[in-house]
Design an enzyme around this catalytic site. Structure first.
Site, PDB file in Angstrom:
ATOM      1  N   CYS A 154      -0.341   5.843   7.059  1.00 30.60           N
ATOM      2  CA  CYS A 154      -1.533   5.703   7.667  1.00 30.60           C
ATOM      3  C   CYS A 154      -1.793   4.584   8.827  1.00 30.60           C
ATOM      4  O   CYS A 154      -0.646   3.711   8.759  1.00 30.60           O
ATOM      5  CB  CYS A 154      -2.389   4.788   6.321  1.00 30.60           C
ATOM      6  SG  CYS A 154      -4.151   4.201   6.829  1.00 30.60           S
ATOM      7  N   PHE A 172     -25.438 -12.940  22.454  1.00 27.51           N
ATOM      8  CA  PHE A 172     -24.825 -11.844  21.857  1.00 27.51           C
ATOM      9  C   PHE A 172     -24.893 -12.074  20.208  1.00 27.51           C
ATOM     10  O   PHE A 172     -24.071 -12.060  19.609  1.00 27.51           O
ATOM     11  CB  PHE A 172     -23.347 -11.653  22.232  1.00 27.51           C
ATOM     12  CG  PHE A 172     -23.001 -11.461  23.553  1.00 27.51           C
ATOM     13  CD1 PHE A 172     -23.167 -10.130  24.279  1.00 27.51           C
ATOM     14  CD2 PHE A 172     -22.906 -12.508  24.626  1.00 27.51           C
ATOM     15  CE1 PHE A 172     -22.848 -10.226  25.379  1.00 27.51           C
ATOM     16  CE2 PHE A 172     -22.645 -12.348  25.909  1.00 27.51           C
ATOM     17  CZ  PHE A 172     -22.748 -11.249  26.357  1.00 27.51           C
ATOM     18  N   CYS A 223     -13.070 -11.522  19.914  1.00 30.33           N
ATOM     19  CA  CYS A 223     -12.367 -10.393  18.955  1.00 30.33           C
ATOM     20  C   CYS A 223     -11.188  -9.811  19.782  1.00 30.33           C
ATOM     21  O   CYS A 223     -10.260  -9.198  19.477  1.00 30.33           O
ATOM     22  CB  CYS A 223     -12.977  -9.483  18.352  1.00 30.33           C
ATOM     23  SG  CYS A 223     -13.892  -8.393  19.395  1.00 30.33           S
ATOM     24  N   GLN A 278     -19.142  -8.584  10.817  1.00 28.38           N
ATOM     25  CA  GLN A 278     -17.943  -9.083  10.702  1.00 28.38           C
ATOM     26  C   GLN A 278     -17.176  -8.287   9.541  1.00 28.38           C
ATOM     27  O   GLN A 278     -17.652  -8.226   8.611  1.00 28.38           O
ATOM     28  CB  GLN A 278     -17.908 -10.648  10.418  1.00 28.38           C
ATOM     29  CG  GLN A 278     -18.398 -11.410  11.671  1.00 28.38           C
ATOM     30  CD  GLN A 278     -17.553 -11.284  12.790  1.00 28.38           C
ATOM     31  OE1 GLN A 278     -16.368 -10.961  12.891  1.00 28.38           O
ATOM     32  NE2 GLN A 278     -18.075 -11.995  13.906  1.00 28.38           N
ATOM     33  N   CYS A 313       0.890  -1.312   0.027  1.00 26.45           N
ATOM     34  CA  CYS A 313       0.021  -0.060  -0.113  1.00 26.45           C
ATOM     35  C   CYS A 313       0.913   1.247   0.030  1.00 26.45           C
ATOM     36  O   CYS A 313       1.661   1.457   1.095  1.00 26.45           O
ATOM     37  CB  CYS A 313      -0.680  -0.052   1.414  1.00 26.45           C
ATOM     38  SG  CYS A 313      -1.945   1.445   1.315  1.00 26.45           S
ATOM     39  N   CYS A 370      -8.334   2.144  -0.985  1.00 23.74           N
ATOM     40  CA  CYS A 370      -7.780   1.646  -0.015  1.00 23.74           C
ATOM     41  C   CYS A 370      -7.609   0.045  -0.404  1.00 23.74           C
ATOM     42  O   CYS A 370      -8.714  -0.765  -0.799  1.00 23.74           O
ATOM     43  CB  CYS A 370      -8.972   1.245   1.168  1.00 23.74           C
ATOM     44  SG  CYS A 370      -8.512   0.320   2.433  1.00 23.74           S
ATOM     45  N   CYS A 372      -3.293   0.048   8.888  1.00 19.03           N
ATOM     46  CA  CYS A 372      -2.452  -1.205   8.794  1.00 19.03           C
ATOM     47  C   CYS A 372      -1.147  -1.283   9.586  1.00 19.03           C
ATOM     48  O   CYS A 372      -0.680  -0.055   9.598  1.00 19.03           O
ATOM     49  CB  CYS A 372      -2.235  -1.675   7.315  1.00 19.03           C
ATOM     50  SG  CYS A 372      -3.712  -2.048   6.360  1.00 19.03           S
TER      51      CYS A 372
END
Length: 419
Positions: free
Chosen positions: A68, A273, A367, A246, A62, A145, A71
């Protein structure tokens, strides 16, 4: 002032760590063993140059990577990256004194992110559209992106910029969430506050000119030109505006596959959840499901999708705050399995109720490795055995990781937890 340091190790957020007389210094986008030149800002530093690169370094794909903050790991070779990311999970489990088999990292990036959030800011008289720089509110402007799905890669900045222009009079900081759905782009704008009639009409016209499926502000739908549909198993769901999703299609499919495989022999289960149904709608192909989620809008969307999809077993929905009112032991004991997919804070209160229940199987999806370990430890203390731990990498090029844990009770072997 610039200085040269050697990176001794990597932290959990992918920052390199160099030791100094005043303590550790955190340097982004470097690798273990590298000699680098930095400029310090307290305990953090800006990378000036890599003077002696690691053999595990590769050129980021990228063009915005150096600036940025989106990432953090594009400079890592793939094998090194996978080992580092799996080791984060292993280290977290060790800290929680949990011994469990960790399976190989599953790459679930697929075609890329199907949702991005771009920031629109108005410093002085200019408008800037893009992502935040690391540890900063400065906007790195982007034209595309490369980690987004093809339908978002170049269109997302165009859409965000057009919305910023239409709402520029207020000069408020905007966050524009753009989701690529089966029927087009679904956009939710945050930060502006209530709209005037003129602004609403302007946005309705803009949605038509951009051919958006839906446009909302703070979850308030301004216009829905087509229902923004997301396919989940046999079903098609129209989610509430701005709701959780997701990050990648393959990530969702991978997580759902692991959950449904673990629960394949269960006749009746609870999906806690549950969101608006990524697991429930697939589980209902074989099992009766009781889905619980705090947000009533999500439960309504799930119920509507269930009723529109023939061949599914019954899905009962319940809007309930599981942090304050977890399912209690008598309720839990009615189920042959429980699926947990809480937000980053985890499911501590619910795990404590499960630990004293008779539920034979718990499938925990998380997560956050730290809260996964905390909740798994609670269950193990209650007699569950952590049978499988599967890391799923849908947040590629970042430190974030999904974890699926399969825990069973009623086995002869004692829980594998060190004293």
């Amino acid at each position: 002032m610039a200085e040269q340091v050697t990176i001794t190790r990597l932290g959990a957020k992918a920052d390199g760590i160099a030791e100094s007389a005043s303590g550790p210094v955190f340097v982004p986008k470097v690798l273990t063993g590298e000699t680098v030149t930095i400029e310090r800002d307290g305990s953090h530093a800006r990378l000036v140059s890599v003077d002696a690169p690691s053999p595990e370094r590769e050129t980021p794909f990228c063009p915005y990577f150096d600036e940025c903050g989106g990432c953090a790991t594009q400079h890592m070779k793939h094998g090194f990256y996978q080992t580092w990311k799996r080791d984060i999970l292993a280290h977290t489990l060790r800290q929680a004194r949990i011994e469990a088999p960790i399976e190989p990292l599953i790459d679930a990036h697929g075609e890329g992110r199907r949702r991005v959030t771009l920031h629109v800011r108005f410093p002085e008289r200019a408008m800037h559209v893009g992502y935040m720089a690391p540890r900063s509110h400065r906007i790195v402007e982007i034209a595309f992106c490369p980690i987004a799905e093809p339908g978002l890669k170049e269109r997302a900045p165009v859409v965000a910029r057009a919305i910023g222009e239409h709402l520029s009079a207020a000069r408020k900081p905007l966050d524009v969430q753009i989701t690529n759905t089966q029927t087009g782009l679904d956009v939710d704008v945050r930060g502006h506050g209530p709209l005037k009639d003129k602004e609403r009409l302007s946005l309705i016209d803009l949605a038509a000119s951009l051919d958006l499926s839906r446009l909302s502000v703070h979850g308030d739908v301004i216009v829905e030109r087509r229902p923004p549909a997301i396919v989940m198993g046999r079903a098609s769901v129209v989610p509430p505006a701005g709701s959780f999703l997701q990050a990648t299609r393959l990530g969702e499919e991978t997580l759902a596959s692991l959950v449904t495989e673990a629960c394949a022999k269960t006749k009746r289960l609870a999906d806690l959840f549950a969101g608006w149904g990524p697991f429930s709608l697939r589980l209902a192909e074989k099992s009766e499901v009781h889905a619980v989620e705090f947000d009533q809008g999500s439960m309504t969307a799930l119920d509507k999708a269930f009723r529109a999809t023939p061949g599914l077993r019954r899905i009962a929905t319940e809007a309930r705050d599981l942090f304050r009112r977890p399912l209690l032991t008598p309720e839990l004991n009615a189920f042959g399995a429980v699926v947990l997919d809480p937000p980053r804070a985890g499911a501590e209160a619910q795990a404590k109720q499960l630990a004293v229940s008779k539920v034979p199987l718990v499938v925990s999806v998380s997560c956050d490795a730290a809260t996964f370990a905390r909740d798994a430890a609670i269950l193990m203390q209650g007699g569950y055995r952590l049978e499988r731990v599967i890391p799923v990498d849908q947040f590629k090029h970042s430190p974030h990781l999904e974890v699926v844990g399969i825990l069973r009770r009623g086995v002869a072997k004692k829980p594998s937890r060190r004293s």
